[in-house]
Design a protein around this motif. Sequence first.
Motif, PDB file in Angstrom:
ATOM      1  N   ALA A  80       0.863  -1.188   0.000  1.00 58.14           N
ATOM      2  CA  ALA A  80       0.000   0.000   0.000  1.00 58.14           C
ATOM      3  C   ALA A  80       0.893   1.230   0.000  1.00 58.14           C
ATOM      4  O   ALA A  80       1.890   1.281   0.735  1.00 58.14           O
TER       5      ALA A  80
ATOM      6  N   SER B 168      -4.074   1.604   3.966  1.00 56.80           N
ATOM      7  CA  SER B 168      -5.264   0.961   3.380  1.00 56.80           C
ATOM      8  C   SER B 168      -6.503   1.266   4.205  1.00 56.80           C
ATOM      9  O   SER B 168      -6.468   1.212   5.440  1.00 56.80           O
TER      10      SER B 168
ATOM     11  N   PRO C  50       4.468  -7.499  12.688  1.00 55.70           N
ATOM     12  CA  PRO C  50       3.219  -7.820  11.985  1.00 55.70           C
ATOM     13  C   PRO C  50       2.668  -9.196  12.343  1.00 55.70           C
ATOM     14  O   PRO C  50       3.396 -10.059  12.829  1.00 55.70           O
TER      15      PRO C  50
ATOM     16  N   LEU D 260       0.964 -11.097   9.888  1.00 53.59           N
ATOM     17  CA  LEU D 260       1.249 -11.874   8.668  1.00 53.59           C
ATOM     18  C   LEU D 260       0.382 -13.116   8.528  1.00 53.59           C
ATOM     19  O   LEU D 260       0.805 -14.115   7.952  1.00 53.59           O
TER      20      LEU D 260
HETATM   21  N1  LIG Z   1      -1.972  -3.567   2.655  1.00 50.12           N
HETATM   22  C1  LIG Z   1      -1.357  -2.831   3.594  1.00 50.12           C
HETATM   23  N2  LIG Z   1      -1.863  -1.620   3.927  1.00 50.12           N
HETATM   24  C2  LIG Z   1      -1.255  -0.860   4.857  1.00 50.12           C
HETATM   25  O1  LIG Z   1      -1.797   0.324   5.159  1.00 50.12           O
HETATM   26  C3  LIG Z   1      -0.106  -1.323   5.495  1.00 50.12           C
HETATM   27  N3  LIG Z   1       0.516  -0.568   6.448  1.00 50.12           N
HETATM   28  C4  LIG Z   1       0.380  -2.604   5.134  1.00 50.12           C
HETATM   29  N4  LIG Z   1       1.480  -3.093   5.726  1.00 50.12           N
HETATM   30  C5  LIG Z   1       1.868  -4.461   5.589  1.00 50.12           C
HETATM   31  O2  LIG Z   1       1.031  -5.300   6.346  1.00 50.12           O
HETATM   32  C6  LIG Z   1       1.759  -5.774   7.484  1.00 50.12           C
HETATM   33  C7  LIG Z   1       0.889  -5.727   8.708  1.00 50.12           C
HETATM   34  O3  LIG Z   1       0.083  -6.843   8.618  1.00 50.12           O
HETATM   35  P1  LIG Z   1      -0.781  -7.368   9.854  1.00 50.12           P
HETATM   36  O4  LIG Z   1      -2.058  -6.582   9.832  1.00 50.12           O
HETATM   37  O5  LIG Z   1      -0.009  -7.123  11.102  1.00 50.12           O
HETATM   38  O6  LIG Z   1      -0.977  -8.802   9.529  1.00 50.12           O
HETATM   39  C8  LIG Z   1       2.956  -4.885   7.621  1.00 50.12           C
HETATM   40  O7  LIG Z   1       4.027  -5.490   8.253  1.00 50.12           O
HETATM   41  C9  LIG Z   1       3.245  -4.646   6.145  1.00 50.12           C
HETATM   42  O8  LIG Z   1       3.841  -5.767   5.544  1.00 50.12           O
HETATM   43  N5  LIG Z   1      -0.256  -3.324   4.183  1.00 50.12           N
END
Ligand SMILES: Nc1nc(O)c(N)c(N[C@@H]2O[C@H](COP(=O)(O)O)[C@@H](O)[C@H]2O)n1
Length: 273
Positions: free
Chosen positions: A42, A60, A90, A92
């Motif tokens: 994102a 996002s 995260p 993940l």
């Molecule tokens: N798709 C997306 N949108 C955002 O706004 C983001 N900051 C991220 N970050 C990614 O997602 C991970 C966090 O995932 P969890 O919710 O903790 O499973 C973070 O580490 C980035 O890889 N992605």
Amino acid sequence: MANVSRGALQFANSDREILKAYLPPKDGNDEIQRPFTTLTFATSLDSSLALSPGTQTVLSGPQSKAMTHYLRSRYDAILIGVGTAIADNPSLNCRIEGVGGYGGNGLEGQPRPIVVDPYLRWDFSRSTKVLSLADEGKGRAPFIFCAKEPQEEKVKLLESLGGKFVILGISDTGPLKGRLDWVDILQGLAWHGIKSVMVEGGGTVINDLLRPHYASLIDSVIVTIAPTWLGQGGVVVSPPRRVSAEGNYLAAARLKEVKWHPLGEDVVLCGKL
Ligand SMILES: Nc1nc(O)c(N)c(N[C@@H]2O[C@H](COP(=O)(O)O)[C@@H](O)[C@H]2O)n1
Ligand SMILES: NC(=O)C1=CN([C@@H]2O[C@H](COP(=O)(O)OP(=O)(O)OC[C@H]3O[C@@H](n4cnc5c(N)ncnc54)[C@H](O)[C@@H]3O)[C@@H](O)[C@H]2O)C=CC1
């Protein structure tokens, strides 16, 4: 709504359709040299992934977040660099309604987290989010791709939850000096039975993989663009530009087979390199 697990996300079938051409085949070939690989992250309007390297930044909105979780259900693995593991702690895992841990069976639909950490900077413990979710049956334990021998105690902890360390050779000369080659990382994933991987970030990893040198390794790109400028000093996606034989500057990369899809206040851009 009936039969929906607490905290699970939902992603509409009509939105799933738009992503189809950019996702791994459902019945992938077993004899692969490398996994189907998608870069997906994102970004802000000024191409930032985060306000600063050590900061997690929400970009996002709820619908595109649900899309990311749907993607997580469609890939065998989800890969990040150690900078992201340290900055974000995260989860993940996939939190879409119906996958394992969120109303589904076992760990079905849960991707394998992969952390690229050549010098073992990530000091994880059982309470680190990704490991505690694996402990609770809500996600898989990570595979850590590294270049040095890990401590016995970390090996035991990781293996007790179903994860492992994978040691790869590091280049000591040339442009890859001190780094792992992405060809080796992707081959290593295939060797460990992973047929598809979504690469989420962070900036160092995405900028590396957007270089023309690695274009043939990338099957698709799915970017969420949020209507915000994060400003200067952020973690920016901007791979090195190319220079022609005549010495003129050329764009670093351009997507083809492009589709734009609005999702809430964000727009999702899908393409191929
Ligand atoms: N798709 C997306 N949108 C955002 O706004 C983001 N900051 C991220 N970050 C990614 O997602 C991970 C966090 O995932 P969890 O919710 O903790 O499973 C973070 O580490 C980035 O890889 N992605
Ligand atoms: N908006 C989004 O979708 C996402 C945002 N982020 C953000 O990105 C930031 C982290 O980005 P970065 O600091 O650039 O870290 P990063 O997550 O890209 O990790 C970089 C580190 O990974 C290792 N590494 C990566 N590729 C390697 C290779 N080929 N060989 C050897 N080592 C390699 C190195 O140790 C390197 O320092 C965080 O603030 C995080 O919140 C991260 C993922 C997605």
